[in-house]
Structures are given as C-alpha cells and as structure tokens.
Design a protein around this motif. Structure first.
Motif, short mmCIF file in Angstrom:
data_model
loop_
_atom_site.label_atom_id
_atom_site.label_comp_id
_atom_site.label_asym_id
_atom_site.label_seq_id
_atom_site.Cartn_x
_atom_site.Cartn_y
_atom_site.Cartn_z
N GLN A 156 0.81 -1.23 0.00
CA GLN A 156 0.00 0.00 0.00
C GLN A 156 0.83 1.27 0.00
OE1 GLN A 156 -2.29 0.41 3.57
NE2 GLN A 156 -3.49 -1.43 3.08
N TYR A 157 1.96 1.23 0.74
CA TYR A 157 2.73 2.46 0.95
C TYR A 157 3.78 2.67 -0.14
CZ TYR A 157 5.78 -1.09 3.00
OH TYR A 157 6.54 -2.23 3.21
N CYS A 158 3.88 1.73 -1.10
CA CYS A 158 4.94 1.81 -2.10
C CYS A 158 4.40 1.62 -3.52
CB CYS A 158 6.01 0.77 -1.79
SG CYS A 158 7.50 0.86 -2.80
N GLY B 44 15.58 -2.72 -4.98
CA GLY B 44 14.72 -2.70 -6.16
C GLY B 44 13.52 -1.81 -5.87
N GLY B 45 12.43 -2.15 -6.44
CA GLY B 45 11.84 -3.39 -6.79
C GLY B 45 12.27 -4.51 -5.84
N GLU B 46 12.01 -5.70 -6.23
CA GLU B 46 12.47 -6.82 -5.42
C GLU B 46 13.73 -7.38 -6.08
OE1 GLU B 46 12.31 -8.12 -2.56
OE2 GLU B 46 13.64 -9.71 -3.23
N PRO B 47 14.89 -7.20 -5.43
CA PRO B 47 16.15 -7.57 -6.08
C PRO B 47 16.22 -9.05 -6.48
CG PRO B 47 16.50 -7.05 -3.76
CD PRO B 47 15.12 -6.62 -4.09
N MET C 43 21.94 -6.37 1.03
CA MET C 43 20.75 -6.42 0.16
C MET C 43 19.51 -6.19 1.00
SD MET C 43 19.30 -9.58 -2.14
CE MET C 43 19.00 -10.60 -0.75
N THR C 44 18.56 -5.45 0.46
CA THR C 44 17.25 -5.29 1.08
C THR C 44 16.24 -6.06 0.25
OG1 THR C 44 17.78 -3.11 1.96
CG2 THR C 44 15.47 -3.62 1.72
N THR C 45 15.49 -6.93 0.88
CA THR C 45 14.57 -7.79 0.14
C THR C 45 13.28 -7.97 0.94
OG1 THR C 45 14.23 -10.09 -0.60
CG2 THR C 45 15.81 -9.77 1.16
N ILE D 261 15.59 -7.60 5.75
CA ILE D 261 14.31 -8.08 5.22
C ILE D 261 13.19 -7.16 5.69
CG2 ILE D 261 12.69 -10.04 5.17
CD1 ILE D 261 15.07 -11.89 5.68
N SER D 262 12.33 -6.79 4.76
CA SER D 262 11.19 -5.95 5.12
C SER D 262 10.11 -6.84 5.72
CB SER D 262 10.63 -5.24 3.89
OG SER D 262 11.64 -4.43 3.34
N LEU D 263 9.66 -6.48 6.90
CA LEU D 263 8.59 -7.26 7.55
C LEU D 263 7.71 -6.28 8.32
CD1 LEU D 263 7.50 -10.15 8.32
CD2 LEU D 263 8.82 -9.90 10.43
N THR E 130 10.55 -2.36 9.29
CA THR E 130 9.09 -2.27 9.40
C THR E 130 8.65 -0.84 9.14
OG1 THR E 130 9.10 -3.95 11.14
CG2 THR E 130 7.15 -2.54 10.99
N VAL E 131 7.85 -0.62 8.12
CA VAL E 131 7.26 0.70 7.93
C VAL E 131 6.03 0.76 8.85
CG1 VAL E 131 6.24 2.32 6.28
CG2 VAL E 131 8.00 0.72 5.51
N VAL E 132 6.01 1.75 9.72
CA VAL E 132 4.92 1.83 10.69
C VAL E 132 3.87 2.81 10.18
CG1 VAL E 132 4.33 2.18 13.11
CG2 VAL E 132 6.64 1.45 12.50
N TYR F 186 6.63 6.25 7.99
CA TYR F 186 5.98 6.26 6.67
C TYR F 186 6.43 7.54 5.95
CZ TYR F 186 1.84 5.78 3.52
OH TYR F 186 0.99 5.61 2.46
N MET F 187 7.01 7.37 4.75
CA MET F 187 7.57 8.52 4.03
C MET F 187 6.72 8.90 2.83
SD MET F 187 11.49 7.22 4.07
CE MET F 187 12.13 8.51 3.01
N ASP F 188 6.74 10.19 2.52
CA ASP F 188 5.99 10.71 1.37
C ASP F 188 6.84 10.64 0.12
OD1 ASP F 188 7.77 12.52 2.42
OD2 ASP F 188 6.51 14.27 2.10
N1 SAM Z 1 11.58 -5.16 -2.30
C1 SAM Z 1 12.58 -4.89 -1.31
C2 SAM Z 1 11.97 -4.82 0.06
O1 SAM Z 1 10.77 -5.02 0.20
O2 SAM Z 1 12.70 -4.58 1.01
C3 SAM Z 1 13.46 -3.70 -1.59
C4 SAM Z 1 12.83 -2.47 -2.15
S1 SAM Z 1 11.77 -1.61 -1.06
C5 SAM Z 1 11.30 -0.22 -2.05
C6 SAM Z 1 12.93 -0.98 0.09
C7 SAM Z 1 12.38 -0.42 1.37
O3 SAM Z 1 11.65 0.74 1.11
C8 SAM Z 1 11.49 -1.36 2.14
O4 SAM Z 1 11.96 -1.57 3.44
C9 SAM Z 1 10.18 -0.63 2.15
O5 SAM Z 1 9.48 -0.91 3.29
C10 SAM Z 1 10.64 0.82 2.07
N2 SAM Z 1 9.58 1.74 1.66
C11 SAM Z 1 8.88 1.72 0.51
N3 SAM Z 1 7.95 2.72 0.50
C12 SAM Z 1 8.09 3.38 1.67
C13 SAM Z 1 7.42 4.49 2.26
N4 SAM Z 1 6.41 5.11 1.64
N5 SAM Z 1 7.83 4.90 3.47
C14 SAM Z 1 8.84 4.29 4.11
N6 SAM Z 1 9.49 3.22 3.62
C15 SAM Z 1 9.13 2.76 2.40
#
Ligand code: SAM
Length: 347
Positions: A34-36, A75-78, A102-104, A126-128, A167-169, A197-199
């Motif tokens: 939702q946030y991306c 990425g995207g998802e690397p 790596m961020t995944t 890892i994003s969780l 964790t994006v809160v 949560y970023m804009d």
């Molecule tokens: N697909 C990978 C992942 O999920 O980690 C890497 C790419 S993702 C764009 C990288 C990071 O950006 C993730 O931790 C994600 O939660 C964060 N992110 C994306 N949109 C965001 C937002 N609006 N505010 C804060 N963090 C955000």
C-alpha cells in the motif's frame, strides 16, 4: 582530472562524502505494498535499457574509485533479477567495498540464501511489516507471509549474521505490532528497525496523519518495556539506535519527522543507469548513455565526481519545511516518469 583527486576529498557542497550507493537491480516487485506500489498498473523500465551485470560492475568500480565503500542491492524486489548471485560475486570481488548488503521482501530467500551467501553477500535486511498473515495479505495484496518467515529462517541457517528487519509503521495498519515485532526479532536474532511512513514517490496514499513518529514509537515502547536508552555512535546510517532495559537493540529511521540530510552520504542508481543524489530528487543523471556510447572511465568518473561536488540536495528537510505536506508526485507524474517511483529508484 579525477585521477589527481584524493578519494577522501570527493565531498558534496555540504561536505558530505560519496560513500553509500543503493543499487536498484530491477523495478519489478512481487508485492504490491500500500505504501509503495498501491496502483493496479505501472509503467515499467524498458528491458533493453536495463544495465547488464558487466555494466553494473563497471559503474560500481568507478564509484568505488571515488569513495563508495558501501553498496546495497535493492529494487523493486532484487531477487526477481535473474542470476543475482552472479552479480553479487562480481561485486564481492571489489576490495574497495567494505559492505555489500541487500534489502529484500524475503519471499524468494529460501531458494537463494545459500547462493547469495556463497557468492559473498555480507548482510541481508528483510522488510517485515506485520506478523499477521491476514494483515500481510491486505497490506501487500499477496498471500506470501509464510514465505517471508521461511526466508528469515533461511538467512540464519546458511550463516548470515547481522540480520535486520525493516518495518514501515503506518497508523491504522500496524502500529499495534511494535512490541510483537521486537519480540519476534529477539527470537530470530534480528535487529528491528521501525521506519516512519515517508511521502516518497509512489506513496500515493500518504498523509501526515498516517505517520507514526519517532516520538510516538519511543513512547509506545517505553510504556511497555521501561526506560529506553539511545546508543551513541558515530554513523551516517539512517537508523538511530536504541536499547531496551534488557539490552535488546532496535532502530528508528525517522526521515519524515527528524530528517538526517546533514549526514546523508547515499545516492541511488536505478536498474537502467540513472543516478539520483537524493530519494526526493526529481531529476537524475544518465550514466547509461555515456557508458554505452563508449565514454572512457576517466570521463565517467569525472562526471560522477563533478556532479557529487555540486550536490546540495536535502530533500527530506525541504519536505519537512513545507507548510502543507501531501503526496509528493501524483499518479500522472509517476506514469510520465517511472524513475520518480520508490520501487524504481530503490528504497
Ligand atoms: N523489495 C525490497 C523490500 O521489500 O525490502 C526492496 C525495495 S523496497 C522499495 C525498500 C524499502 O523501502 C522497504 O523496506 C520498504 O518498506 C521501504 N519503503 C517503501 N515505500 C516506503 C514508504 N512510503 N515509506 C517508508 N518506507 C518505504
């Protein structure tokens, strides 16, 4: 001439060094958070524009000759980029890189963790965002929570250390899981980092009232655990770190309410070779065209160095100074230039 420039002298207009490169290897993703990536349809980068592994290595070599010593694949998802461990091993051969991470989202990690480890990847984040499968499904529009948890286990099993969970809160979405996530982090030996949560571009549902601030996060955790102490360290890392009374460390990345532009040494290279000096930058520098046109290494390094030396970006601070803060780029703007998307330039 770049050759005569001392590596440590490549600093921008505010004296910030060129050190940290986030390398987006694909704009594709297998989640729709939702946030991306909340939209149904996206405009993708064209395939022929994607840098090959050799081109990526060449550019990273040049960046590293100018001071970059930290690279993060994103990425995207690397892990959707085919053969990623091959790229990892090519980058791991570069002795100037002290940190290759790596961020995944973790979905494909079970399959690839061993190969990535063997290829020389140093660290994984890892994003969780939630521990609840149903909530995960609502948040990401994909039923893959179990795969992520399995991916987290795989990382430890193959031998990686220093795992981080990001964790994006978001208010009304997961702010009730802060303690659960910290407790989960303890069990899997990972440090949790809460991200405001970023804009950013792509966050088309963003509004200030959904941001759970650093102060709110700390107050909530302090209420549950007792006194929290800051960990004092000299670092340009985005996360501010803290310790719970039992010694558990966690981080907060407060780019929205407490920007850290002053120490930002990060820049971003997209999968098609556009270089962005700030997450909020509207324009990037095209490095693919000179590379493919056969420009010399010296010329490209000179372009990188002179661009960095003129860098005065402080996007997050400028966003904070706005009286009215809304969505950064409307959907039409994102369709016109997908480089404005967070999933293209790499979060
Ligand atoms: N697909 C990978 C992942 O999920 O980690 C890497 C790419 S993702 C764009 C990288 C990071 O950006 C993730 O931790 C994600 O939660 C964060 N992110 C994306 N949109 C965001 C937002 N609006 N505010 C804060 N963090 C955000």
């Amino acid at each position: 001439m770049v050759d005569t420039v001392d590596r440590s002298l490549i600093a921008d207009a505010f004296g910030r060094p060129l050190r940290n490169l986030r390398l987006s290897v694909t704009d594709r993703c297998n989640l729709r958070c939702q946030y991306c990536m909340p939209e149904e349809e996206y405009v993708w980068l064209s395939r022929e524009d994607l840098l090959t592994f050799e081109e990526i290595r060449e550019l990273v070599d040049m960046f590293s000759e100018l001071g970059v010593d930290k690279v993060r694949l994103t990425g995207g998802e690397p892990l959707l980029r085919k053969g990623l461990p091959t790229l990892v091993s090519m980058l791991a051969d570069n002795p100037r890189l002290h940190d290759l991470a790596m961020t995944t989202n973790g979905i494909l990690l079970t399959e690839h963790a061993q190969a990535l480890y063997d290829a020389g990847l140093h660290r994984v984040t890892i994003s969780l965002d939630t521990l609840r499968p149903e909530r995960f499904k609502r948040l990401t529009r994909r039923d893959a929570h179990l795969k992520v948890l399995q991916g987290i286990q795989a990382v430890e099993q193959v031998g990686f250390t220093g795992l981080k969970l990001d964790t994006v809160v978001i208010r009304g979405t997961n702010e009730d899981e802060l303690v659960d996530l910290i407790e989960y982090g303890k069990r899997v030996e990972a440090e949790v980092r809460f991200i405001e949560y970023m804009d950013v571009g792509g966050a088309t549902q963003w509004s200030m009232d959904k941001v759970v601030s650093r102060a709110d996060i700390l107050a909530h955790l302090e209420h549950h655990y007792g006194t929290i102490s800051p960990i004092r360290e000299l670092s340009s890392a985005p996360a501010e770190r803290f310790r719970l009374p039992d010694g558990t460390a966690f981080g907060i990345i407060a780019s929205t309410t407490t920007p850290f532009c002053r120490t930002c040494d990060r820049s971003r290279l997209t999968a098609d070779g556009m270089w962005y000096l700030c997450l909020y930058a509207q324009k990037g520098i095209d490095l693919r065209t000179p590379l493919r046109a056969g420009a010399s290494r010296d010329d490209i390094r000179a372009l990188i160095a002179s661009t960095w030396q003129r860098r005065y970006d402080r996007g997050a601070e400028q966003r904070q100074e706005l009286r009215f803060r809304g969505v950064l780029v409307q959907i039409e703007g994102l369709r016109e230039d997908p480089h404005l998307e967070m999933h293209t330039r790499g979060g």
